[in-house]
Design an enzyme around this catalytic site. Structure first.
Site, PDB file in Angstrom:
ATOM      1  N   ASP A  64      25.844  10.551  47.637  1.00  0.00           N
ATOM      2  CA  ASP A  64      26.071  10.127  46.257  1.00  0.00           C
ATOM      3  C   ASP A  64      27.496   9.596  46.031  1.00  0.00           C
ATOM      4  O   ASP A  64      28.210  10.057  45.156  1.00  0.00           O
ATOM      5  CB  ASP A  64      25.796  11.348  45.360  1.00  0.00           C
ATOM      6  CG  ASP A  64      25.918  11.039  43.889  1.00  0.00           C
ATOM      7  OD1 ASP A  64      25.628   9.893  43.488  1.00  0.00           O
ATOM      8  OD2 ASP A  64      26.317  11.943  43.130  1.00  0.00           O
ATOM      9  N   GLU A  99      25.727  20.086  52.194  1.00  0.00           N
ATOM     10  CA  GLU A  99      24.327  19.986  51.785  1.00  0.00           C
ATOM     11  C   GLU A  99      23.385  19.441  52.844  1.00  0.00           C
ATOM     12  O   GLU A  99      22.585  18.538  52.576  1.00  0.00           O
ATOM     13  CB  GLU A  99      24.208  19.159  50.497  1.00  0.00           C
ATOM     14  CG  GLU A  99      24.916  19.791  49.310  1.00  0.00           C
ATOM     15  CD  GLU A  99      24.500  19.199  47.969  1.00  0.00           C
ATOM     16  OE1 GLU A  99      23.945  18.092  47.951  1.00  0.00           O
ATOM     17  OE2 GLU A  99      24.725  19.857  46.948  1.00  0.00           O
ATOM     18  N   TYR A 135      23.289  23.694  40.537  1.00  0.00           N
ATOM     19  CA  TYR A 135      23.212  22.899  39.300  1.00  0.00           C
ATOM     20  C   TYR A 135      22.183  23.482  38.339  1.00  0.00           C
ATOM     21  O   TYR A 135      21.339  22.769  37.836  1.00  0.00           O
ATOM     22  CB  TYR A 135      22.900  21.443  39.658  1.00  0.00           C
ATOM     23  CG  TYR A 135      24.082  20.762  40.342  1.00  0.00           C
ATOM     24  CD1 TYR A 135      25.069  20.156  39.577  1.00  0.00           C
ATOM     25  CD2 TYR A 135      24.207  20.749  41.722  1.00  0.00           C
ATOM     26  CE1 TYR A 135      26.166  19.551  40.173  1.00  0.00           C
ATOM     27  CE2 TYR A 135      25.299  20.145  42.331  1.00  0.00           C
ATOM     28  CZ  TYR A 135      26.275  19.553  41.545  1.00  0.00           C
ATOM     29  OH  TYR A 135      27.361  18.965  42.139  1.00  0.00           O
ATOM     30  N   TYR A 162      20.255  19.969  37.346  1.00  0.00           N
ATOM     31  CA  TYR A 162      19.102  19.503  38.129  1.00  0.00           C
ATOM     32  C   TYR A 162      17.951  20.509  38.052  1.00  0.00           C
ATOM     33  O   TYR A 162      16.789  20.153  38.198  1.00  0.00           O
ATOM     34  CB  TYR A 162      19.480  19.277  39.592  1.00  0.00           C
ATOM     35  CG  TYR A 162      20.444  18.123  39.788  1.00  0.00           C
ATOM     36  CD1 TYR A 162      20.143  16.854  39.311  1.00  0.00           C
ATOM     37  CD2 TYR A 162      21.652  18.302  40.439  1.00  0.00           C
ATOM     38  CE1 TYR A 162      21.019  15.800  39.472  1.00  0.00           C
ATOM     39  CE2 TYR A 162      22.532  17.252  40.611  1.00  0.00           C
ATOM     40  CZ  TYR A 162      22.221  16.003  40.131  1.00  0.00           C
ATOM     41  OH  TYR A 162      23.091  14.964  40.285  1.00  0.00           O
ATOM     42  N   GLU A 175      30.325  23.501  44.143  1.00  0.00           N
ATOM     43  CA  GLU A 175      29.952  22.438  43.197  1.00  0.00           C
ATOM     44  C   GLU A 175      29.150  23.049  42.077  1.00  0.00           C
ATOM     45  O   GLU A 175      28.214  23.820  42.311  1.00  0.00           O
ATOM     46  CB  GLU A 175      29.076  21.357  43.866  1.00  0.00           C
ATOM     47  CG  GLU A 175      29.822  20.420  44.773  1.00  0.00           C
ATOM     48  CD  GLU A 175      28.956  19.266  45.298  1.00  0.00           C
ATOM     49  OE1 GLU A 175      27.958  18.901  44.622  1.00  0.00           O
ATOM     50  OE2 GLU A 175      29.279  18.750  46.369  1.00  0.00           O
ATOM     51  N   LYS A 213      30.279  13.438  36.444  1.00  0.00           N
ATOM     52  CA  LYS A 213      30.491  14.885  36.359  1.00  0.00           C
ATOM     53  C   LYS A 213      31.968  15.248  36.355  1.00  0.00           C
ATOM     54  O   LYS A 213      32.327  16.420  36.365  1.00  0.00           O
ATOM     55  CB  LYS A 213      29.761  15.603  37.494  1.00  0.00           C
ATOM     56  CG  LYS A 213      28.242  15.492  37.381  1.00  0.00           C
ATOM     57  CD  LYS A 213      27.515  16.451  38.282  1.00  0.00           C
ATOM     58  CE  LYS A 213      26.027  16.195  38.230  1.00  0.00           C
ATOM     59  NZ  LYS A 213      25.627  14.934  38.868  1.00  0.00           N
TER      60      LYS A 213
HETATM   61  C1  BDP Z   1      25.545  17.138  45.411  1.00  0.00           C
HETATM   62  C2  BDP Z   1      26.493  16.434  46.340  1.00  0.00           C
HETATM   63  C3  BDP Z   1      27.484  15.521  45.638  1.00  0.00           C
HETATM   64  C4  BDP Z   1      26.836  14.872  44.440  1.00  0.00           C
HETATM   65  C5  BDP Z   1      26.431  15.945  43.452  1.00  0.00           C
HETATM   66  C6  BDP Z   1      25.785  15.363  42.196  1.00  0.00           C
HETATM   67  O1  BDP Z   1      27.153  17.292  47.234  1.00  0.00           O
HETATM   68  O2  BDP Z   1      27.969  14.583  46.551  1.00  0.00           O
HETATM   69  O3  BDP Z   1      27.664  13.919  43.850  1.00  0.00           O
HETATM   70  O4  BDP Z   1      25.533  16.844  44.053  1.00  0.00           O
HETATM   71  O5  BDP Z   1      24.577  15.204  42.185  1.00  0.00           O
HETATM   72  O6  BDP Z   1      24.279  16.759  45.829  1.00  0.00           O
HETATM   73  O7  BDP Z   1      26.508  15.048  41.254  1.00  0.00           O
END
Ligand code: BDP
Length: 596
Positions: free
Chosen positions: A160, A408, A464, A468, A501, A565
């Site tokens: 991404d 990931e 997330y 997500y 994250e 983000k």
């Molecule tokens: C994770 C990744 C990151 C993405 C983030 C997202 O590690 O690179 O930018 O989520 O979805 O999958 O914002």
């Protein structure tokens, strides 16, 4: 690999500036036409303006001529590249001198003596930005036929962020003795009370030398120790602490027949790291990581070195009370690593092992089915090389406190354990400081499905909940997050957990009374919810927000001119939530936050 510093025995010339440039084929026997120029260092993509050129995939060329400085008979001329993304072939006067795979680590090429005798050199670099299943990062490579019958190369990122490319970091011309210092490895054993240190400075030279001279200096340049032996004792040391850095300098001199051959100065810090009882210890104190996953990503420069942006970012971080970042998703510039050393910022150091997930972009299927990733990936060789080169480059940095084996990957799919076991071991074998190793775990690889976290020292999670998963529903998100963190803690009670994250896309200026996703209010509510849960989990010893700033990505339905983000916009203006973070992080001490 040594940073290109100059000294009494070494001269360093900077080759930054305008180079001739061409996308596409070129015969290096011929002079590259004068039609287009490019700035080194930078990504070419946002500078060229033309849309097709911005998205160009394939070979592209840089060229410049240079006058050769004085090189004595016992000296050699070296071309030293901070990074070329992702692949480079280097030619001098049409002759291929060397190549390098991997877009984020330095390499050097010695210019043969017969070329050094010429009065000027024509230096050509053929870069290439193809990514496929054998490279890191992993890309989906294909070839399409255009309307005019031309083959067009296409890379769909399996990750991404925008696939920026170019000569991203400085190119230097180094004149150094043929008999030179090749490698320096500084390790230290601190006394139990951390008041003194036994240093060991291992030096590798290109040819045999008679003797060495080691000098240790403090930050004021005062000499603390001088010795012919590589083992040195230091009393009353000052530790390198979180946000309170102290850097010593080791000056190494080599001699032959009583003559000085080479001199090099390497900065270093004294600190102790350990992982035990679910805590991450720094100088025997449990640390709490506050900070960010970042990107090297700025307007115009793309992924090209932008030192002013780097310093501003770390200043903004410090001002908020943050103390750490992860080099997501590739090694950052050497200049950034030196800055982190200087400012006492903790760095979780990552290789470009991202996209190790079959169908990543297609998948928002969160059920974690097996896509056969580990049968399809051909990345083993690139992965080993990335680890070797990162450790070789960053081993002496006090700021580096942990290595990342991958971001990931599909660690819930069959074959993940077998794939990662030797790679984790490789880090451990190579790192002279034996730092902890982690794998940054993806949300499908929950504790019941994951097959790899038993291999690593620290559980790093990208989660997330509320974004997500259970999008917009923070109540459900809270439950899910709490439950999963408790499961990890129960599964690995000895291992600390860091949230590497968590975040929600937010468009600054967008508001809602109902906490609707993408608004500033939702972002605040999202973090309030997650922080409440984090504070309940004793083993959770760090929070790194995704992301420090908004950044450019490839085109996807989920992305509105990039990923939003960031707590800061791409041009580093704060979103509303920064105030909440400042309040929280300034109140959280760097050490002893979680009382156990
Ligand atoms: C994770 C990744 C990151 C993405 C983030 C997202 O590690 O690179 O930018 O989520 O979805 O999958 O914002």
């Amino acid at each position: 690999m040594l940073y290109p510093s100059f000294s009494k025995s070494r001269s360093v010339y900077d080759l930054s500036g305008l180079w001739q440039f061409k996308l596409g084929d070129h015969n290096p026997q011929e002079i590259l036409p004068n039609e287009e120029v490019m700035v080194v260092p930078s990504s070419f993509n946002d500078v060229v303006v033309d849309k097709d050129k911005r998205n160009y995939i394939g070979d592209f060329w840089y060229e410049r001529t240079l006058e050769i400085p004085k090189v004595a008979e016992n000296e050699e001329l070296v071309l030293r590249f901070g990074s070329v993304t992702h692949h480079a072939k280097v030619y001098v006067n049409g002759q291929l001198l060397g190549q390098h795979k991997g877009g984020f680590t330095p390499f050097e090429i010695v210019v043969p003596d017969q070329l050094v005798n010429e009065s000027s050199l024509r230096l050509s670099v053929c870069a290439n930005n193809i990514l496929d299943y054998s490279t890191l990062p992993v890309g989906n490579y294909s070839e399409e036929i255009d309307d005019d019958g031309q083959v067009r190369k296409v890379v769909k990122e399996n990750f991404d962020f925008f696939n920026y490319a170019g000569i991203h970091r400085p190119v230097k011309l180094v004149v150094r003795p043929k008999n030179h210092i090749r490698e320096i490895v500084i390790t230290s054993q601190l006394s139990d009370d951390l008041s003194s240190a036994d240093l060991h400075i291992a030096v590798e030279t290109s040819q045999a030398v008679d003797s060495y001279r080691f000098t240790i200096m403090d930050e004021d340049g005062k000499v603390l120790a001088e010795s012919d032996s590589s083992d040195i004792h230091l009393d009353q040391i000052r530790l390198w602490e979180v946000l309170d850095a102290y850097l010593y300098t080791a000056r190494i001199e080599t001699y032959k027949n009583g003559q000085l051959l080479d001199v090099y100065e390497e900065p270093f810090g004294l600190r102790k790291i350990a992982v035990q009882n679910g805590q991450f210890l720094m100088n025997n104190k449990p640390v709490y990581f506050k900070g960010f996953g970042k990107h090297e990503d700025t307007f115009i420069n793309g992924r090209g070195l932008n030192e002013a942006a780097n310093l501003m970012d770390l200043n903004l971080m410090k001002e908020m009370g943050a103390n750490s970042f992860r080099t997501s998703h590739y090694p950052y510039s050497e200049e950034m690593m030196r800055l982190a050393d200087r400012m006492g910022i903790l760095v979780i150091d990552e290789i470009p092992a991202v996209g190790l997930f079959q169908n990543f972009t297609a998948s928002l299927d969160l059920d974690g089915k097996d896509n056969g990733t580990w049968q399809k990936m051909e990345t083993k060789e690139a992965h080993e090389l990335a680890i070797q080169e990162l450790v070789a480059r960053d081993k002496n940095h006090p700021s580096v406190v942990m290595w990342v084996v991958a971001n990931e990957p599909a660690s819930h799919e069959q074959g993940a354990h077998e794939y990662f076991e030797p790679l984790v071991k490789l880090y451990k074998d190579l790192d002279p400081q034996k730092r902890p190793v982690t794998l940054v775990n993806i949300l499908m690889a929950t504790p019941d499905k994951d097959l790899a976290m038993d291999l690593v020292d620290v559980i790093c999670l990208n989660r997330y909940y509320g974004w997500y998963i259970d999008h917009g529903d923070l109540k459900k998100g809270e439950k899910g997050l709490r439950q999963e963190l408790l499961q990890w803690q129960e599964k690995f009670p000895e291992k600390p957990i860091i949230m590497t994250e968590y975040g929600a896309d937010t468009l600054p200026g967008l508001h809602s009374s109902w906490d609707i996703p993408y608004t500033e209010e939702f972002q605040s509510a999202f973090y309030e919810m997650t922080h409440g849960v984090f504070d309940e989990i004793p083993n959770l010893v760090g929070e790194q927000v995704w992301n420090f700033a908004d950044f450019e990505t490839n085109l996807m339905i989920l992305r509105v001119q990039g990923n939003h983000k960031g707590l800061f916009s791409r041009n580093r203006q704060p979103k509303q939530v920064v105030k909440d973070f400042r309040k929280r992080w300034q109140a959280i001490p760097n050490y002893h936050y979680k009382k156990k």
